[in-house]
Each structure stands twice: as structure tokens, then as C-alpha cells.
Motif scaffolding. Sequence first.
Motif, mmCIF file in Angstrom:
data_model
loop_
_atom_site.group_PDB
_atom_site.id
_atom_site.type_symbol
_atom_site.label_atom_id
_atom_site.label_comp_id
_atom_site.label_asym_id
_atom_site.label_seq_id
_atom_site.Cartn_x
_atom_site.Cartn_y
_atom_site.Cartn_z
ATOM 1 N N GLY A 43 0.835 -1.195 0.000
ATOM 2 C CA GLY A 43 0.000 0.000 0.000
ATOM 3 C C GLY A 43 0.869 1.243 0.000
ATOM 4 O O GLY A 43 2.098 1.163 -0.085
ATOM 5 N N THR A 44 0.210 2.389 0.082
ATOM 6 C CA THR A 44 0.902 3.675 0.130
ATOM 7 C C THR A 44 0.353 4.478 1.294
ATOM 8 O O THR A 44 -0.857 4.519 1.509
ATOM 9 N N LYS A 45 1.253 5.072 2.033
ATOM 10 C CA LYS A 45 0.868 5.900 3.174
ATOM 11 C C LYS A 45 1.470 7.283 2.963
ATOM 12 O O LYS A 45 2.679 7.422 2.779
ATOM 13 N N THR A 46 0.623 8.294 2.980
ATOM 14 C CA THR A 46 1.092 9.681 2.866
ATOM 15 C C THR A 46 1.370 10.203 4.272
ATOM 16 O O THR A 46 0.532 10.081 5.165
ATOM 17 N N VAL A 47 2.549 10.770 4.442
ATOM 18 C CA VAL A 47 2.980 11.264 5.753
ATOM 19 C C VAL A 47 3.203 12.772 5.655
ATOM 20 O O VAL A 47 3.940 13.250 4.791
ATOM 21 N N LYS A 48 2.546 13.505 6.525
ATOM 22 C CA LYS A 48 2.793 14.945 6.633
ATOM 23 C C LYS A 48 3.774 15.153 7.782
ATOM 24 O O LYS A 48 3.666 14.507 8.817
ATOM 25 N N VAL A 49 4.730 16.044 7.567
ATOM 26 C CA VAL A 49 5.771 16.300 8.563
ATOM 27 C C VAL A 49 5.748 17.788 8.904
ATOM 28 O O VAL A 49 5.660 18.645 8.013
ATOM 29 N N ARG A 50 5.868 18.071 10.203
ATOM 30 C CA ARG A 50 5.912 19.463 10.651
ATOM 31 C C ARG A 50 7.089 19.608 11.627
ATOM 32 O O ARG A 50 7.237 18.823 12.559
ATOM 33 N N ALA A 51 7.922 20.613 11.356
ATOM 34 C CA ALA A 51 9.036 20.927 12.260
ATOM 35 C C ALA A 51 8.715 22.250 12.944
ATOM 36 O O ALA A 51 8.400 23.242 12.278
ATOM 37 N N THR A 52 8.774 22.238 14.281
ATOM 38 C CA THR A 52 8.512 23.474 15.036
ATOM 39 C C THR A 52 9.704 23.760 15.943
ATOM 40 O O THR A 52 10.343 22.847 16.472
ATOM 41 N N ASN A 53 9.982 25.079 16.079
ATOM 42 C CA ASN A 53 11.082 25.534 16.926
ATOM 43 C C ASN A 53 10.693 26.936 17.375
ATOM 44 O O ASN A 53 10.291 27.762 16.541
ATOM 45 N N PRO A 54 10.812 27.229 18.671
ATOM 46 C CA PRO A 54 10.371 28.539 19.160
ATOM 47 C C PRO A 54 11.120 29.711 18.517
ATOM 48 O O PRO A 54 10.631 30.832 18.493
ATOM 49 N N ASN A 55 12.278 29.475 17.944
ATOM 50 C CA ASN A 55 13.065 30.559 17.355
ATOM 51 C C ASN A 55 12.956 30.665 15.833
ATOM 52 O O ASN A 55 13.619 31.506 15.227
ATOM 53 N N TYR A 56 12.139 29.803 15.214
ATOM 54 C CA TYR A 56 12.009 29.793 13.738
ATOM 55 C C TYR A 56 10.558 29.607 13.356
ATOM 56 O O TYR A 56 9.742 29.111 14.144
ATOM 57 N N ASP A 57 10.254 29.966 12.107
ATOM 58 C CA ASP A 57 8.921 29.686 11.571
ATOM 59 C C ASP A 57 8.775 28.179 11.389
ATOM 60 O O ASP A 57 9.737 27.493 11.027
ATOM 61 N N ALA A 58 7.585 27.668 11.627
ATOM 62 C CA ALA A 58 7.318 26.233 11.433
ATOM 63 C C ALA A 58 7.465 25.890 9.949
ATOM 64 O O ALA A 58 7.221 26.716 9.069
ATOM 65 N N ALA A 59 7.866 24.675 9.682
ATOM 66 C CA ALA A 59 8.003 24.186 8.303
ATOM 67 C C ALA A 59 7.236 22.873 8.180
ATOM 68 O O ALA A 59 7.196 22.076 9.119
ATOM 69 N N GLU A 60 6.621 22.672 7.014
ATOM 70 C CA GLU A 60 5.872 21.434 6.768
ATOM 71 C C GLU A 60 6.238 20.885 5.400
ATOM 72 O O GLU A 60 6.566 21.641 4.482
ATOM 73 N N THR A 61 6.163 19.581 5.288
ATOM 74 C CA THR A 61 6.351 18.908 4.008
ATOM 75 C C THR A 61 5.556 17.613 4.040
ATOM 76 O O THR A 61 4.891 17.307 5.033
ATOM 77 N N GLU A 62 5.666 16.857 2.970
ATOM 78 C CA GLU A 62 4.909 15.613 2.855
ATOM 79 C C GLU A 62 5.757 14.608 2.081
ATOM 80 O O GLU A 62 6.509 14.970 1.180
ATOM 81 N N TYR A 63 5.654 13.341 2.443
ATOM 82 C CA TYR A 63 6.321 12.278 1.697
ATOM 83 C C TYR A 63 5.447 11.036 1.740
ATOM 84 O O TYR A 63 4.458 10.986 2.468
ATOM 85 N N THR A 64 5.808 10.049 0.938
ATOM 86 C CA THR A 64 5.011 8.821 0.907
ATOM 87 C C THR A 64 5.884 7.614 1.233
ATOM 88 O O THR A 64 7.078 7.581 0.946
ATOM 89 N N LEU A 65 5.247 6.651 1.822
ATOM 90 C CA LEU A 65 5.840 5.337 2.068
ATOM 91 C C LEU A 65 5.048 4.352 1.210
ATOM 92 O O LEU A 65 3.820 4.315 1.287
ATOM 93 N N THR A 66 5.744 3.579 0.393
ATOM 94 C CA THR A 66 5.062 2.664 -0.519
ATOM 95 C C THR A 66 5.697 1.280 -0.457
ATOM 96 O O THR A 66 6.917 1.146 -0.523
#
Length: 178
Positions: A43-66
Motif C-alpha cells: 500500500g501507500t501511506k502519505t505522511v505529513k511532517v511538521r518541524a517546530t522551533n520557538p526561534n524559527y517559523d514552522a516548516a511542513e512537508t509531505e512524503y510517501t511510504l510505498t
Amino acid sequence: TGIYDGASHGEAATASVTEGTTISYSTDGGEWTTEVPTIKDVGTKTVKVRATNPNYDAAETEYTLTVTAREVELTADSDSKAYNGTPLTNSGYSITKGSFVDGEGLASVTVEGSQTDVGSSDNTITGHTLTPATLAKNYTITYVKGTLTVTASGTMTVNGKNYTGVYDGASHGEAATA
């Protein structure tokens, strides 16, 4: 991306700033967790990723596991014999390409074919069942036919009887014997 191997796969995401950064994952578009998502079965699983740090703007991306299906080819056995009036059958088979993951496999395979007279016919796999530990979607199983061949059992002779006589108006002759 990989072929099914019975193991869980997944890797932690990284951020360009590691000190003080928290990486979170979501596979359902809702709940976020710091646990790294994995995939085991096809199967395929879509994963959303979020990086947070009090001193930087949050960043998000997405990848898949297949995970894709593991291919296994089953070939029905071929066999031959000299004619003896009884049917030639062979319920054997072999795995001719691919393999099953350790602890998984076939519970049974049905092979059908029969040849009695001189000639050849297909020996065909008509079905299979998997062991309880084997998930069908993790495998693509294909079948290859075998051949059953019956050959002549020997040489046959024919004996005919000659007739020589003077015409007497009657029919003459005897059946040939083999």
C-alpha cells in the motif's frame, strides 16, 4: 518505496535546525505525533511532517511510504510416460521465480491435468491457498502450465494371411491379426 519483505519501514524526517526543534508526523490529516510512521504491508501511506522551533517559523512537508507486492511464480510439473492405458497425472509444482517471506507461504496448491492416450496436454495450476500468516495482498502469484506427455509404448506388428485359389464364386479372406 520497496517490495514487501515482511518488515516495517519508515525513516525519521530531519530539519535544517536540530537544536530545540520538534518534528511531528500525521498520517490521517489530523492528529500529530512524534512517533515515526512506518509501513509493512502493500500500500501507500502519505505522511505529513511538521518541524517546530520557538526561534524559527514552522516548516511542513509531505512524503510517501510505498510497499509493492512480492512476485511469486508457480509452475506445474511436467511429466511423461509410455502408453499403458492408465491416465498420467502429476499434482506437483515448484516456485520458479520469487519467494515468500520467512514464516509465510502456501498451504496448498491445486494442479489438474490428465493424459491417457498418446499425445500431450496441459498440466494446470487451478488455485492455491495461503497459510494463515500470509496476507494475500502482499503477493502477486502467477501460474505457468506444465505438460503431460504419453508416448507410444512400443512397436506393433500386423500379420495378414495370403489366399491363393481357383475361382469358385465365393468370397475368401481372413482378418489380419496384430
